[in-house]
Design a protein around this motif. Structure first.
Motif, PDB file in Angstrom:
ATOM      1  N   PHE A 175      20.508  11.142   3.725  1.00 26.25           N
ATOM      2  CA  PHE A 175      18.873  11.037   3.855  1.00 26.25           C
ATOM      3  C   PHE A 175      18.518  10.335   2.646  1.00 26.25           C
ATOM      4  CE2 PHE A 175      20.073  14.386   6.912  1.00 26.25           C
ATOM      5  CZ  PHE A 175      19.396  14.203   7.969  1.00 26.25           C
ATOM      6  N   GLY A 176      17.385   9.409   2.649  1.00 27.03           N
ATOM      7  CA  GLY A 176      16.762   9.032   1.518  1.00 27.03           C
ATOM      8  C   GLY A 176      16.183   7.821   1.651  1.00 27.03           C
ATOM      9  N   ILE A 177      15.472   6.929   0.746  1.00 24.95           N
ATOM     10  CA  ILE A 177      14.865   5.857   0.636  1.00 24.95           C
ATOM     11  C   ILE A 177      15.652   4.696   0.529  1.00 24.95           C
ATOM     12  CG2 ILE A 177      12.829   4.522  -0.488  1.00 24.95           C
ATOM     13  CD1 ILE A 177      11.759   7.272  -1.424  1.00 24.95           C
ATOM     14  N   LYS A 178      15.695   3.817   1.486  1.00 23.26           N
ATOM     15  CA  LYS A 178      16.567   2.789   1.384  1.00 23.26           C
ATOM     16  C   LYS A 178      16.214   1.477   0.830  1.00 23.26           C
ATOM     17  CE  LYS A 178      17.352   0.447   5.400  1.00 23.26           C
ATOM     18  NZ  LYS A 178      17.914  -0.271   6.533  1.00 23.26           N
ATOM     19  N   THR A 179      16.871   0.813  -0.078  1.00 25.07           N
ATOM     20  CA  THR A 179      16.496   0.066  -0.989  1.00 25.07           C
ATOM     21  C   THR A 179      17.516  -1.331  -0.706  1.00 25.07           C
ATOM     22  OG1 THR A 179      15.735   1.401  -2.688  1.00 25.07           O
ATOM     23  CG2 THR A 179      15.976  -1.028  -3.178  1.00 25.07           C
ATOM     24  N   PHE A 180      17.084  -2.557  -0.540  1.00 28.35           N
ATOM     25  CA  PHE A 180      18.060  -3.687  -0.501  1.00 28.35           C
ATOM     26  C   PHE A 180      17.911  -4.457  -1.845  1.00 28.35           C
ATOM     27  CE2 PHE A 180      15.364  -3.671   3.716  1.00 28.35           C
ATOM     28  CZ  PHE A 180      16.634  -3.742   4.453  1.00 28.35           C
ATOM     29  N   MET A 181      19.133  -4.659  -2.208  1.00 25.90           N
ATOM     30  CA  MET A 181      19.434  -4.936  -3.601  1.00 25.90           C
ATOM     31  C   MET A 181      19.946  -6.337  -3.677  1.00 25.90           C
ATOM     32  SD  MET A 181      19.785  -1.544  -5.662  1.00 25.90           S
ATOM     33  CE  MET A 181      21.570  -1.332  -5.047  1.00 25.90           C
ATOM     34  N   LEU A 182      19.742  -7.351  -4.499  1.00 24.71           N
ATOM     35  CA  LEU A 182      20.462  -8.457  -4.827  1.00 24.71           C
ATOM     36  C   LEU A 182      21.292  -8.099  -6.081  1.00 24.71           C
ATOM     37  CD1 LEU A 182      21.275 -11.551  -4.393  1.00 24.71           C
ATOM     38  CD2 LEU A 182      19.086 -12.115  -5.724  1.00 24.71           C
ATOM     39  N   CYS A 183      22.556  -8.365  -6.067  1.00 21.18           N
ATOM     40  CA  CYS A 183      23.400  -7.942  -7.316  1.00 21.18           C
ATOM     41  C   CYS A 183      24.406  -9.124  -7.435  1.00 21.18           C
ATOM     42  CB  CYS A 183      24.227  -6.701  -6.876  1.00 21.18           C
ATOM     43  SG  CYS A 183      23.238  -5.276  -6.471  1.00 21.18           S
ATOM     44  N   GLU A 184      24.796  -9.344  -8.773  1.00 20.07           N
ATOM     45  CA  GLU A 184      25.766 -10.084  -9.406  1.00 20.07           C
ATOM     46  C   GLU A 184      27.199  -9.493  -8.797  1.00 20.07           C
ATOM     47  OE1 GLU A 184      26.327 -12.276 -13.325  1.00 20.07           O
ATOM     48  OE2 GLU A 184      27.079 -10.465 -13.443  1.00 20.07           O
ATOM     49  N   SER A 185      27.860 -10.218  -8.365  1.00 18.51           N
ATOM     50  CA  SER A 185      28.993  -9.739  -7.678  1.00 18.51           C
ATOM     51  C   SER A 185      29.881  -9.207  -8.832  1.00 18.51           C
ATOM     52  CB  SER A 185      29.932 -10.945  -6.767  1.00 18.51           C
ATOM     53  OG  SER A 185      28.955 -11.391  -5.919  1.00 18.51           O
ATOM     54  N   GLN A 186      30.241  -9.845  -9.874  1.00 13.51           N
ATOM     55  CA  GLN A 186      31.270  -9.391 -10.868  1.00 13.51           C
ATOM     56  C   GLN A 186      30.971  -8.307 -11.396  1.00 13.51           C
ATOM     57  OE1 GLN A 186      32.074 -12.737 -13.829  1.00 13.51           O
ATOM     58  NE2 GLN A 186      33.524 -11.319 -14.741  1.00 13.51           N
ATOM     59  N   THR A 187      29.567  -7.846 -11.796  1.00 19.59           N
ATOM     60  CA  THR A 187      29.273  -6.885 -12.607  1.00 19.59           C
ATOM     61  C   THR A 187      28.532  -5.792 -12.062  1.00 19.59           C
ATOM     62  OG1 THR A 187      27.233  -8.078 -13.217  1.00 19.59           O
ATOM     63  CG2 THR A 187      29.171  -8.252 -14.924  1.00 19.59           C
ATOM     64  N   PRO A 245       0.736  -1.298   0.080  1.00 10.31           N
ATOM     65  CA  PRO A 245      -0.012   0.016  -0.018  1.00 10.31           C
ATOM     66  C   PRO A 245       0.907   1.171   0.110  1.00 10.31           C
ATOM     67  CG  PRO A 245      -0.818  -1.544   1.417  1.00 10.31           C
ATOM     68  CD  PRO A 245       0.274  -1.997   1.041  1.00 10.31           C
ATOM     69  N   LYS A 246       1.995   1.173   0.748  1.00 15.47           N
ATOM     70  CA  LYS A 246       2.928   2.478   0.782  1.00 15.47           C
ATOM     71  C   LYS A 246       3.453   2.775  -0.400  1.00 15.47           C
ATOM     72  CE  LYS A 246       3.777   2.421   5.722  1.00 15.47           C
ATOM     73  NZ  LYS A 246       4.680   2.190   6.929  1.00 15.47           N
ATOM     74  N   VAL A 304      21.886  -5.437 -10.981  1.00 13.31           N
ATOM     75  CA  VAL A 304      20.749  -5.440  -9.930  1.00 13.31           C
ATOM     76  C   VAL A 304      19.811  -6.731 -10.595  1.00 13.31           C
ATOM     77  CG1 VAL A 304      19.034  -4.402  -8.864  1.00 13.31           C
ATOM     78  CG2 VAL A 304      20.947  -3.132  -9.144  1.00 13.31           C
ATOM     79  N   LEU A 305      19.789  -7.929  -9.686  1.00  9.52           N
ATOM     80  CA  LEU A 305      18.888  -9.029 -10.217  1.00  9.52           C
ATOM     81  C   LEU A 305      17.454  -8.666  -9.320  1.00  9.52           C
ATOM     82  CD1 LEU A 305      21.272 -11.721  -9.420  1.00  9.52           C
ATOM     83  CD2 LEU A 305      20.345 -10.838 -11.667  1.00  9.52           C
ATOM     84  N   SER A 306      17.344  -7.878  -8.354  1.00  9.11           N
ATOM     85  CA  SER A 306      15.956  -8.025  -7.759  1.00  9.11           C
ATOM     86  C   SER A 306      16.177  -6.673  -6.490  1.00  9.11           C
ATOM     87  CB  SER A 306      15.405  -9.147  -7.090  1.00  9.11           C
ATOM     88  OG  SER A 306      16.315  -9.701  -6.166  1.00  9.11           O
ATOM     89  N   LEU A 307      14.924  -6.345  -6.096  1.00 14.08           N
ATOM     90  CA  LEU A 307      15.144  -5.137  -4.846  1.00 14.08           C
ATOM     91  C   LEU A 307      13.928  -5.285  -4.519  1.00 14.08           C
ATOM     92  CD1 LEU A 307      13.343  -2.582  -5.980  1.00 14.08           C
ATOM     93  CD2 LEU A 307      15.112  -2.402  -7.660  1.00 14.08           C
ATOM     94  N   ILE A 308      14.106  -4.703  -3.010  1.00 16.86           N
ATOM     95  CA  ILE A 308      13.006  -4.412  -2.114  1.00 16.86           C
ATOM     96  C   ILE A 308      13.159  -2.909  -1.663  1.00 16.86           C
ATOM     97  CG2 ILE A 308      11.790  -5.165   0.028  1.00 16.86           C
ATOM     98  CD1 ILE A 308      12.896  -8.069  -0.297  1.00 16.86           C
ATOM     99  N   ILE A 309      12.111  -2.387  -1.893  1.00 13.75           N
ATOM    100  CA  ILE A 309      12.146  -0.895  -1.213  1.00 13.75           C
ATOM    101  C   ILE A 309      11.514  -0.958   0.200  1.00 13.75           C
ATOM    102  CG2 ILE A 309      11.065   1.400  -1.479  1.00 13.75           C
ATOM    103  CD1 ILE A 309      10.811   0.870  -4.507  1.00 13.75           C
ATOM    104  N   TYR A 310      12.471  -0.584   1.038  1.00  9.81           N
ATOM    105  CA  TYR A 310      12.063  -0.605   2.527  1.00  9.81           C
ATOM    106  C   TYR A 310      11.269   0.637   3.196  1.00  9.81           C
ATOM    107  CZ  TYR A 310      12.729  -0.509   7.492  1.00  9.81           C
ATOM    108  OH  TYR A 310      12.561  -0.572   9.119  1.00  9.81           O
ATOM    109  N   VAL A 311       9.943   0.349   3.183  1.00 12.53           N
ATOM    110  CA  VAL A 311       9.069   1.273   3.828  1.00 12.53           C
ATOM    111  C   VAL A 311       8.563   1.234   5.383  1.00 12.53           C
ATOM    112  CG1 VAL A 311       7.915   1.660   1.506  1.00 12.53           C
ATOM    113  CG2 VAL A 311       7.087  -0.320   3.138  1.00 12.53           C
ATOM    114  N   GLY A 312       9.717   0.703   6.088  1.00  9.67           N
ATOM    115  CA  GLY A 312       9.173   0.528   7.484  1.00  9.67           C
ATOM    116  C   GLY A 312       8.348  -0.729   7.962  1.00  9.67           C
ATOM    117  N   TRP A 366       8.989   6.650   6.009  1.00 15.60           N
ATOM    118  CA  TRP A 366      10.130   5.736   6.005  1.00 15.60           C
ATOM    119  C   TRP A 366      11.491   6.161   5.393  1.00 15.60           C
ATOM    120  CZ3 TRP A 366       5.685   5.340   2.920  1.00 15.60           C
ATOM    121  CH2 TRP A 366       6.186   5.477   1.361  1.00 15.60           C
ATOM    122  N   ILE A 367      11.694   7.670   5.554  1.00 12.36           N
ATOM    123  CA  ILE A 367      12.984   8.218   5.412  1.00 12.36           C
ATOM    124  C   ILE A 367      14.216   7.761   6.277  1.00 12.36           C
ATOM    125  CG2 ILE A 367      14.329  10.114   4.846  1.00 12.36           C
ATOM    126  CD1 ILE A 367      12.348   9.573   2.567  1.00 12.36           C
TER     127      ILE A 367
END
Length: 321
Positions: free
Chosen positions: A214-226, A162-163, A229-237, A203-204
């Motif tokens: 200051f900002g919007i935090k995102t958890f990201m799954l990334c390929e180590s070599q390059t 919802p957020k 960004v394979l997938s992400l989750i926007i943190y909204v508290g 959720w700043i």
């Protein structure tokens, strides 16, 4: 094998015929040329050595920002304009939306203090490309009504996030593109990114060690070599959603498992820093045929008691198996 170091985590119509009246300037928002904290590390220290050519990069851009993406913008912008009864509204097209997005991106490179100055004809201030591709009044009208979701159908009780309802169609579309456009190498990693934002949101985040702070935090799954960004989750508290099957795990472990969900049971190797890692998470990943390595905090559950009292000097390492 578990390793402890003294390092800390980073969690932290018509073209305007007359000159624009510069006395009635519309200020540009401070976020107009904001970039993500995760900038490319591959650029040369000398900016002149870094080149961007449309021939080399446009196919890659169009892999993600394609007609399907633009159709969402066209459809939702039209809906919003009709819902709010915008006077003299002319429906936009995919081609025009491409141009308007390109103008916004170009404005982050060609910096001017107000929007009107991009369309001025004054010789000392003019940048003719803006007047050539899109009339000023049309640009303002499009930008004012730009929308990514349908307000009329939004239901907070049934929405998956919802957020994030205002940007959810775009976030979902791009996330699917990220997953389906690349088969990653064996080694992957998870970390946080901070997108600079100083508006009014509950959720700043404030992370001292990040460039944006200051900002919007995102958890990201990334390929180590390059770094892809394979997938992400926007943190909204509190309202951040994870896969239901991991609800009994700690929040950070839920984050890791949700991001890794498409890669589980495929033999991948995940690298984590001590913000995420724990013996419990490592054991759980092993049951999913996924290896994990990285540093760990001595106070995590299931850690050897000797680690809690061990004092390490800078550069020293302690381990147990």
């Amino acid at each position: 094998m578990w390793t402890q170091t003294d390092s800390t985590s980073d969690n932290e119509s018509d073209i305007v015929a007359e000159d624009i009246d510069l006395d009635s300037q519309v200020p540009r928002p401070v976020t107009s040329n904001v970039v993500s904290e995760s900038e490319s590390d591959n650029r040369s220290e000398n900016d002149s050595d870094y080149s961007f050519t449309s021939e080399d990069n446009m196919p890659l851009v169009r892999q993600f920002i394609d007609d399907g993406y633009m159709q969402i913008l066209v459809t939702e912008t039209y809906k919003y304009a009709t819902q709010t009864n915008v006077p003299v509204w002319k429906p936009t097209t995919i081609d025009e939306m491409y141009v308007s997005v390109a103008v916004i991106l170009l404005q982050s490179i060609v910096n001017k203090p107000t929007y009107q100055m991009y369309w001025t004809k004054r010789a000392k201030l003019a940048t003719s490309i803006f007047r050539e591709v899109l009339p000023f009044k049309r640009f303002v009208n499009l930008k004012k009504n730009l929308h990514f979701s349908d307000n009329a159908t939004n239901n907070a009780e049934s929405h998956p996030q919802p957020k994030l309802n205002k940007v959810w169609p775009i976030e979902s579309y791009l996330s699917a593109k990220f997953r389906n456009s690349c088969v990653p190498e064996r080694d992957v990693t998870i970390d946080e990114s901070l997108l600079l934002y100083k508006g009014q949101q509950g959720w700043i985040q404030y992370l001292l060690l990040k460039r944006a702070r200051f900002g919007i935090k995102t958890f990201m799954l990334c390929e180590s070599q390059t770094g892809y960004v394979l997938s992400l989750i926007i943190y909204v508290g509190k309202g951040t959603t994870f896969e239901e099957e991991y609800k009994d795990l700690p929040m950070l472990s839920q984050t890791v498992m949700t991001l890794m969900q498409p890669l589980l049971n495929m033999g991948y190797c995940l690298t984590l820093d001590n913000y995420y890692s724990s013996p419990q998470l490592a054991d759980f990943l092993l049951t999913k045929s996924t290896d994990m390595y990285g540093t760990v905090r001595p106070t995590r559950k299931e850690m050897s008691p000797s680690f809690r009292t061990k004092k390490l000097k800078k550069g020293e390492v302690a381990a147990f198996q």
